[in-house]
Design a protein around this motif. Structure first.
Motif, PDB file in Angstrom:
ATOM      1  N   VAL A  19      -4.260  -8.006  -1.347  1.00 25.56           N
ATOM      2  CA  VAL A  19      -4.720  -9.139  -1.796  1.00 25.56           C
ATOM      3  C   VAL A  19      -4.584 -10.100  -3.147  1.00 25.56           C
ATOM      4  CG1 VAL A  19      -4.625  -9.123   0.309  1.00 25.56           C
ATOM      5  CG2 VAL A  19      -6.599 -10.370  -0.575  1.00 25.56           C
ATOM      6  N   ILE A  20      -5.738  -9.443  -3.827  1.00 25.08           N
ATOM      7  CA  ILE A  20      -6.777  -9.232  -5.415  1.00 25.08           C
ATOM      8  C   ILE A  20      -5.865  -9.084  -6.771  1.00 25.08           C
ATOM      9  CG2 ILE A  20      -7.982  -8.536  -6.954  1.00 25.08           C
ATOM     10  CD1 ILE A  20      -9.286 -10.902  -4.493  1.00 25.08           C
ATOM     11  N   ASP A  21      -4.813  -7.634  -5.869  1.00 23.82           N
ATOM     12  CA  ASP A  21      -3.412  -7.608  -6.807  1.00 23.82           C
ATOM     13  C   ASP A  21      -2.664  -8.461  -6.333  1.00 23.82           C
ATOM     14  OD1 ASP A  21      -5.048  -4.812  -7.734  1.00 23.82           O
ATOM     15  OD2 ASP A  21      -3.712  -3.418  -6.811  1.00 23.82           O
ATOM     16  N   ALA A  22      -2.235  -8.860  -5.151  1.00 28.91           N
ATOM     17  CA  ALA A  22      -0.709  -9.538  -5.169  1.00 28.91           C
ATOM     18  C   ALA A  22      -1.704 -10.778  -6.077  1.00 28.91           C
ATOM     19  CB  ALA A  22      -1.056 -10.013  -3.666  1.00 28.91           C
ATOM     20  N   LEU A  23      -2.536 -11.635  -5.877  1.00 30.32           N
ATOM     21  CA  LEU A  23      -3.110 -12.704  -6.719  1.00 30.32           C
ATOM     22  C   LEU A  23      -3.057 -12.536  -7.720  1.00 30.32           C
ATOM     23  CD1 LEU A  23      -4.323 -15.339  -6.534  1.00 30.32           C
ATOM     24  CD2 LEU A  23      -6.904 -13.960  -6.282  1.00 30.32           C
ATOM     25  N   ALA A  24      -3.594 -11.442  -8.723  1.00 33.83           N
ATOM     26  CA  ALA A  24      -3.653 -11.476 -10.139  1.00 33.83           C
ATOM     27  C   ALA A  24      -2.085 -11.484 -10.604  1.00 33.83           C
ATOM     28  CB  ALA A  24      -4.545 -10.046 -10.183  1.00 33.83           C
ATOM     29  N   THR A  25      -1.443 -10.927  -9.924  1.00 38.05           N
ATOM     30  CA  THR A  25       0.203 -11.344 -10.163  1.00 38.05           C
ATOM     31  C   THR A  25       0.363 -12.242 -10.307  1.00 38.05           C
ATOM     32  OG1 THR A  25       0.344  -8.295  -9.963  1.00 38.05           O
ATOM     33  CG2 THR A  25       2.309  -9.591 -10.263  1.00 38.05           C
ATOM     34  N   ALA A  26       0.292 -12.885  -9.033  1.00 41.20           N
ATOM     35  CA  ALA A  26       0.762 -14.048  -9.146  1.00 41.20           C
ATOM     36  C   ALA A  26       0.285 -15.238 -10.196  1.00 41.20           C
ATOM     37  CB  ALA A  26       0.240 -15.156  -7.717  1.00 41.20           C
ATOM     38  N   ALA A  27      -0.923 -14.564 -10.187  1.00 46.11           N
ATOM     39  CA  ALA A  27      -1.752 -15.851 -11.210  1.00 46.11           C
ATOM     40  C   ALA A  27      -1.057 -15.804 -12.896  1.00 46.11           C
ATOM     41  CB  ALA A  27      -3.236 -15.149 -11.584  1.00 46.11           C
TER      42      ALA A  27
ATOM     43  N   ALA B 163      -5.275 -11.822   3.632  1.00 45.11           N
ATOM     44  CA  ALA B 163      -4.378 -12.804   3.074  1.00 45.11           C
ATOM     45  C   ALA B 163      -4.757 -14.653   2.981  1.00 45.11           C
ATOM     46  CB  ALA B 163      -2.720 -12.585   2.830  1.00 45.11           C
ATOM     47  N   ASP B 164      -4.844 -15.255   4.533  1.00 45.74           N
ATOM     48  CA  ASP B 164      -5.140 -16.098   4.658  1.00 45.74           C
ATOM     49  C   ASP B 164      -6.349 -16.667   4.388  1.00 45.74           C
ATOM     50  OD1 ASP B 164      -4.333 -18.917   6.239  1.00 45.74           O
ATOM     51  OD2 ASP B 164      -6.260 -18.501   7.037  1.00 45.74           O
TER      52      ASP B 164
ATOM     53  N   THR C 193       0.768  -0.800  -0.162  1.00 40.50           N
ATOM     54  CA  THR C 193      -0.419  -0.351   0.235  1.00 40.50           C
ATOM     55  C   THR C 193       0.389   0.969   0.145  1.00 40.50           C
ATOM     56  OG1 THR C 193      -0.088  -0.585   2.153  1.00 40.50           O
ATOM     57  CG2 THR C 193      -2.063  -0.902   1.176  1.00 40.50           C
ATOM     58  N   PRO C 194      -0.154   2.275  -0.931  1.00 40.13           N
ATOM     59  CA  PRO C 194       0.952   3.515  -0.203  1.00 40.13           C
ATOM     60  C   PRO C 194       2.007   3.863   1.436  1.00 40.13           C
ATOM     61  CG  PRO C 194      -0.758   4.236  -1.418  1.00 40.13           C
ATOM     62  CD  PRO C 194      -1.036   2.722  -1.326  1.00 40.13           C
ATOM     63  N   GLY C 195       3.089   3.995   0.889  1.00 39.24           N
ATOM     64  CA  GLY C 195       3.413   3.917   2.574  1.00 39.24           C
ATOM     65  C   GLY C 195       3.997   3.227   3.398  1.00 39.24           C
ATOM     66  N   ALA C 196       3.516   1.940   2.604  1.00 36.44           N
ATOM     67  CA  ALA C 196       4.729   0.748   3.315  1.00 36.44           C
ATOM     68  C   ALA C 196       3.848   0.767   4.403  1.00 36.44           C
ATOM     69  CB  ALA C 196       5.847   0.711   2.816  1.00 36.44           C
ATOM     70  N   ASP C 197       2.388   1.211   4.641  1.00 37.15           N
ATOM     71  CA  ASP C 197       2.565   0.385   6.048  1.00 37.15           C
ATOM     72  C   ASP C 197       1.724  -0.768   5.941  1.00 37.15           C
ATOM     73  OD1 ASP C 197      -0.129   1.062   4.409  1.00 37.15           O
ATOM     74  OD2 ASP C 197      -1.136   2.001   6.288  1.00 37.15           O
ATOM     75  N   ALA C 198       1.781  -1.127   4.664  1.00 35.61           N
ATOM     76  CA  ALA C 198       1.828  -2.695   4.769  1.00 35.61           C
ATOM     77  C   ALA C 198       1.384  -3.171   3.112  1.00 35.61           C
ATOM     78  CB  ALA C 198      -0.497  -3.152   4.813  1.00 35.61           C
ATOM     79  N   TRP C 199       1.971  -4.723   3.804  1.00 35.03           N
ATOM     80  CA  TRP C 199       2.370  -5.316   2.375  1.00 35.03           C
ATOM     81  C   TRP C 199       1.692  -6.853   1.954  1.00 35.03           C
ATOM     82  CZ3 TRP C 199       5.705  -9.340   2.937  1.00 35.03           C
ATOM     83  CH2 TRP C 199       6.850  -9.070   3.869  1.00 35.03           C
ATOM     84  N   CYS C 200       2.013  -7.410   1.142  1.00 33.85           N
ATOM     85  CA  CYS C 200       1.267  -9.352   0.965  1.00 33.85           C
ATOM     86  C   CYS C 200       2.102  -9.957  -0.343  1.00 33.85           C
ATOM     87  CB  CYS C 200       0.136  -8.867   0.717  1.00 33.85           C
ATOM     88  SG  CYS C 200      -0.555 -10.331   0.060  1.00 33.85           S
ATOM     89  N   ARG C 201       2.921 -10.618  -0.135  1.00 33.39           N
ATOM     90  CA  ARG C 201       3.919 -11.115  -0.700  1.00 33.39           C
ATOM     91  C   ARG C 201       2.566 -12.667  -1.210  1.00 33.39           C
ATOM     92  NH1 ARG C 201      10.256 -12.517  -0.477  1.00 33.39           N
ATOM     93  NH2 ARG C 201      10.677 -12.998  -2.596  1.00 33.39           N
ATOM     94  N   LEU C 202       2.155 -13.096  -2.045  1.00 28.71           N
ATOM     95  CA  LEU C 202       1.726 -14.177  -2.341  1.00 28.71           C
ATOM     96  C   LEU C 202       2.690 -15.093  -2.795  1.00 28.71           C
ATOM     97  CD1 LEU C 202      -1.088 -14.861  -1.758  1.00 28.71           C
ATOM     98  CD2 LEU C 202      -1.774 -14.291  -3.726  1.00 28.71           C
ATOM     99  N   LEU C 203       2.558 -16.165  -3.005  1.00 21.91           N
ATOM    100  CA  LEU C 203       3.022 -17.316  -3.574  1.00 21.91           C
ATOM    101  C   LEU C 203       2.444 -18.900  -3.655  1.00 21.91           C
ATOM    102  CD1 LEU C 203       5.478 -18.320  -0.503  1.00 21.91           C
ATOM    103  CD2 LEU C 203       6.083 -17.085  -2.521  1.00 21.91           C
ATOM    104  N   VAL C 204       1.884 -19.028  -4.934  1.00 27.93           N
ATOM    105  CA  VAL C 204       1.347 -20.119  -5.364  1.00 27.93           C
ATOM    106  C   VAL C 204       1.493 -21.066  -6.667  1.00 27.93           C
ATOM    107  CG1 VAL C 204      -0.353 -19.982  -7.396  1.00 27.93           C
ATOM    108  CG2 VAL C 204      -0.730 -18.103  -5.993  1.00 27.93           C
TER     109      VAL C 204
END
Length: 122
Positions: A109-117, A69-70, A34-45
């Motif tokens: 989390v949806i953006d992380a999934l879209a990129t992983a897909a 994420a879970d 997220t902007p400001g890096a106050d949250a991030w999600c790394r998704l592995l598929v």
């Protein structure tokens, strides 16, 4: 159990949190923040077989980020990438009863999934 308790339960005992050893074994991943890096999600598929996947995450941020994420990893493993890719940020917010101030977490989390897909060629 209320949806709010689901956030806390998933935060305290996430079923799909990645272990340090996962990073060397998995090649399809995505990191979003997220902007400001106050949250991030790394998704592995990881594909297991046709239409079947393993999904894990690393995340930083408030409890709702870990819970989202879970929850999303659970959906990937249960329904596959093709079905889960149709989930919208509002679906994440509704499933976890996120407060209005937390709605951006669904996008994260949806953006992380879209990129992983996309990394999987889907």
């Amino acid at each position: 159990m209320s949806s709010r308790n689901a956030v806390i339960d998933r935060f305290l005992t996430p079923a799909h949190a990645a272990a340090d050893s996962d990073i060397d074994q998995w090649h399809n991943e995505s990191v979003q923040q997220t902007p400001g890096a106050d949250a991030w999600c790394r998704l592995l598929v990881q594909p297991v077989c046709a239409h079947s996947y393993r999904a894990r995450f690393w995340a930083y941020g408030p409890p709702a980020v870990i819970a989202a994420a879970d929850w999303l990893c659970e959906q990937v493993e249960r329904d596959g990438i093709e079905v889960t890719a149709r989930i919208k940020p509002g679906d994440v917010a509704a499933a976890l009863d996120l407060a209005a101030s937390e709605r951006h977490i669904g996008i994260l989390v949806i953006d992380a999934l879209a990129t992983a897909a996309s990394n999987l060629g889907r």
